[in-house]
Motif scaffolding. Structure first.
Motif, PDB file in Angstrom:
ATOM      1  N   ALA A  14      56.653  46.845  94.741  1.00  0.00           N
ATOM      2  CA  ALA A  14      56.653  47.825  95.821  1.00  0.00           C
ATOM      3  C   ALA A  14      55.816  47.238  96.954  1.00  0.00           C
ATOM      4  O   ALA A  14      54.667  46.860  96.754  1.00  0.00           O
ATOM      5  N   VAL A  15      56.405  47.160  98.115  1.00  0.00           N
ATOM      6  CA  VAL A  15      55.713  46.573  99.262  1.00  0.00           C
ATOM      7  C   VAL A  15      54.557  47.500  99.658  1.00  0.00           C
ATOM      8  O   VAL A  15      54.778  48.673  99.951  1.00  0.00           O
ATOM      9  N   PRO A  16      53.336  46.989  99.647  1.00  0.00           N
ATOM     10  CA  PRO A  16      52.186  47.826 100.016  1.00  0.00           C
ATOM     11  C   PRO A  16      52.221  48.217 101.498  1.00  0.00           C
ATOM     12  O   PRO A  16      52.812  47.524 102.328  1.00  0.00           O
ATOM     13  N   SER A  17      51.576  49.311 101.803  1.00  0.00           N
ATOM     14  CA  SER A  17      51.578  49.825 103.180  1.00  0.00           C
ATOM     15  C   SER A  17      50.940  48.860 104.174  1.00  0.00           C
ATOM     16  O   SER A  17      51.272  48.873 105.353  1.00  0.00           O
ATOM     17  N   PHE A  18      50.037  47.995 103.710  1.00  0.00           N
ATOM     18  CA  PHE A  18      49.378  47.071 104.637  1.00  0.00           C
ATOM     19  C   PHE A  18      50.233  45.867 105.017  1.00  0.00           C
ATOM     20  O   PHE A  18      49.877  45.098 105.907  1.00  0.00           O
ATOM     21  N   LEU A  92      50.711  54.184  93.300  1.00  0.00           N
ATOM     22  CA  LEU A  92      50.576  53.387  92.081  1.00  0.00           C
ATOM     23  C   LEU A  92      51.196  54.097  90.880  1.00  0.00           C
ATOM     24  O   LEU A  92      51.888  53.472  90.075  1.00  0.00           O
ATOM     25  N   SER A  93      50.984  55.390  90.759  1.00  0.00           N
ATOM     26  CA  SER A  93      51.548  56.147  89.628  1.00  0.00           C
ATOM     27  C   SER A  93      53.075  56.107  89.647  1.00  0.00           C
ATOM     28  O   SER A  93      53.712  56.050  88.599  1.00  0.00           O
ATOM     29  N   VAL A  95      54.897  53.608  90.937  1.00  0.00           N
ATOM     30  CA  VAL A  95      55.266  52.239  90.558  1.00  0.00           C
ATOM     31  C   VAL A  95      55.183  52.083  89.038  1.00  0.00           C
ATOM     32  O   VAL A  95      56.075  51.494  88.415  1.00  0.00           O
ATOM     33  N   GLU A  96      54.126  52.620  88.443  1.00  0.00           N
ATOM     34  CA  GLU A  96      53.970  52.529  86.990  1.00  0.00           C
ATOM     35  C   GLU A  96      55.108  53.239  86.267  1.00  0.00           C
ATOM     36  O   GLU A  96      55.630  52.734  85.267  1.00  0.00           O
ATOM     37  N   LEU A  97      55.522  54.398  86.766  1.00  0.00           N
ATOM     38  CA  LEU A  97      56.637  55.130  86.164  1.00  0.00           C
ATOM     39  C   LEU A  97      57.941  54.347  86.311  1.00  0.00           C
ATOM     40  O   LEU A  97      58.719  54.239  85.355  1.00  0.00           O
ATOM     41  N   LEU A  98      58.169  53.780  87.485  1.00  0.00           N
ATOM     42  CA  LEU A  98      59.370  52.969  87.700  1.00  0.00           C
ATOM     43  C   LEU A  98      59.381  51.749  86.792  1.00  0.00           C
ATOM     44  O   LEU A  98      60.428  51.374  86.255  1.00  0.00           O
ATOM     45  N   GLN A  99      58.212  51.122  86.603  1.00  0.00           N
ATOM     46  CA  GLN A  99      58.115  49.959  85.715  1.00  0.00           C
ATOM     47  C   GLN A  99      58.428  50.354  84.279  1.00  0.00           C
ATOM     48  O   GLN A  99      59.171  49.672  83.578  1.00  0.00           O
ATOM     49  N   SER A 100      57.881  51.480  83.845  1.00  0.00           N
ATOM     50  CA  SER A 100      58.125  51.967  82.489  1.00  0.00           C
ATOM     51  C   SER A 100      59.616  52.265  82.276  1.00  0.00           C
ATOM     52  O   SER A 100      60.194  51.888  81.257  1.00  0.00           O
ATOM     53  N   ASP A 101      60.230  52.936  83.241  1.00  0.00           N
ATOM     54  CA  ASP A 101      61.662  53.238  83.147  1.00  0.00           C
ATOM     55  C   ASP A 101      62.494  51.961  83.106  1.00  0.00           C
ATOM     56  O   ASP A 101      63.455  51.860  82.350  1.00  0.00           O
ATOM     57  N   ALA A 102      62.122  50.974  83.916  1.00  0.00           N
ATOM     58  CA  ALA A 102      62.858  49.706  83.953  1.00  0.00           C
ATOM     59  C   ALA A 102      62.753  48.975  82.622  1.00  0.00           C
ATOM     60  O   ALA A 102      63.733  48.401  82.134  1.00  0.00           O
TER      61      ALA A 102
END
Length: 127
Positions: A14-18, A92-93, A95-102
């Motif tokens: 996930a591209v960070p906001s900065f 972050l939460s 991204v973690e959920l998307l990683q777990s689903d993937a």
């Protein structure tokens, strides 16, 4: 029984906001190089890139396609790069959920492939 002797992994980026649009290519190469460096010899990585609309608006489709193809060409362990355009930056939460689903998705796919291989082997022994 994985006769392919390959382990597939999915990595969510996930591209960070900065990260600004003009820094995006450099950021993506740094991230995928890190994935490549950590990969086992017999592993292939599917990169699932969550790209904020704010960056997509600056890059043409042709430029994005060339960048993603360049990633898979440059890094042998990167099997494929998928892009999902999102409206807002992810927490972050999320991204973690998307990683777990993937990871669950790839595990189910590998299990299905192994069942298929076992069925084909069993059928070939019958003939």
């Amino acid at each position: 029984m994985n006769t392919m002797n390959v382990q597939f992994n999915v990595s969510v980026l996930a591209v960070p906001s900065f990260v600004h649009p003009d820094e995006f290519s450099k950021w993506l190469h740094q991230e995928t190089r890190a994935l490549q460096d950590l990969a086992d010899e017999h592993s292939l990585i599917i990169v699932r890139l969550y790209l904020p609309q704010r960056i997509k608006d600056v890059w043409s489709r042709k430029e994005l396609d060339a960048l993603l193809q360049g990633i898979t060409d440059k890094y042998p362990q990167i099997f494929r790069t998928e892009m999902v355009v999102i409206q807002d930056d992810l927490k972050l939460s999320e991204v973690e959920l998307l990683q777990s689903d993937a990871e669950k998705e790839i595990a189910a796919l590998m299990e299905s492939m192994e069942r298929y291989q076992e069925e084909m082997l069993a059928r070939s022994k019958l003939h």
